[in-house]
Design a protein around this motif. Structure first.
Motif, PDB file in Angstrom:
ATOM      1  N   SER A 145       0.836  -1.160   0.059  1.00  0.00           N
ATOM      2  CA  SER A 145      -0.048  -0.146  -0.025  1.00  0.00           C
ATOM      3  C   SER A 145       0.754   1.189   0.098  1.00  0.00           C
ATOM      4  O   SER A 145       2.114   1.154   0.629  1.00  0.00           O
ATOM      5  N   THR A 171      -5.078   6.275  -1.896  1.00  0.00           N
ATOM      6  CA  THR A 171      -3.930   4.967  -1.629  1.00  0.00           C
ATOM      7  C   THR A 171      -3.831   4.238  -2.950  1.00  0.00           C
ATOM      8  O   THR A 171      -4.899   3.928  -3.787  1.00  0.00           O
ATOM      9  N   TYR A 191      -2.235   0.769  -4.612  1.00  0.00           N
ATOM     10  CA  TYR A 191      -1.817  -0.645  -3.990  1.00  0.00           C
ATOM     11  C   TYR A 191      -0.947  -1.301  -5.131  1.00  0.00           C
ATOM     12  O   TYR A 191      -1.260  -1.079  -6.234  1.00  0.00           O
TER      13      TYR A 191
END
Length: 125
Positions: free
Chosen positions: A20, A78, A80
């Motif tokens: 992440s 975020t 990933y």
């Protein structure tokens, strides 16, 4: 924008990990986001990128497409990196990166403006 990477660890060959990268500033559609990795004694190499513009155009390093997937959660700000079927040669520090817009040298570390700290991925039995 400041980036904070996490999710590294020790995994057996064939296993999976999800990294992440949380941004402190908003990384909106005008930002491209990416991942690089650096093994001991080697240059930092391109892993994956998601191009700016709000779409889903992605790029992957050689031999990584099909095993690695980059994605973005805009609500969480975020990015990933899902890594499957990991191999010992995937062992490295993984870095997330961001830049405004896109660049012709997108697979070069020199094209990216903001970097997170590395998160170590070790693939070993």
């Amino acid at each position: 924008v400041q980036l904070q990477a996490s999710g590294g660890g020790l995994v057996q060959p064939g296993g999976s990990l999800r990294l992440s990268c949380e941004a402190s500033g908003r990384i909106d559609r005008n930002y491209s986001v990416g991942w690089f990795r650096q093994a001991p004694g080697k240059e930092r190499e391109f892993v994956a990128a998601l191009r700016s513009g709000g779409g889903t155009i992605t790029y992957y390093g050689d031999s990584l497409k099909g095993r690695f997937t980059i994605s973005r959660d805009k609500a969480k700000n975020t990015v990933y990196l899902q890594m499957n079927n990991l191999k010992p040669e995937d062992t490295a520090d993984y870095y997330c990166a961001a830049r405004t817009g896109w660049a012709t040298n997108w697979n070069s570390k020199n094209a990216w403006h903001a970097w997170g700290q590395g998160t170590l991925v070790t693939v070993s039995s």
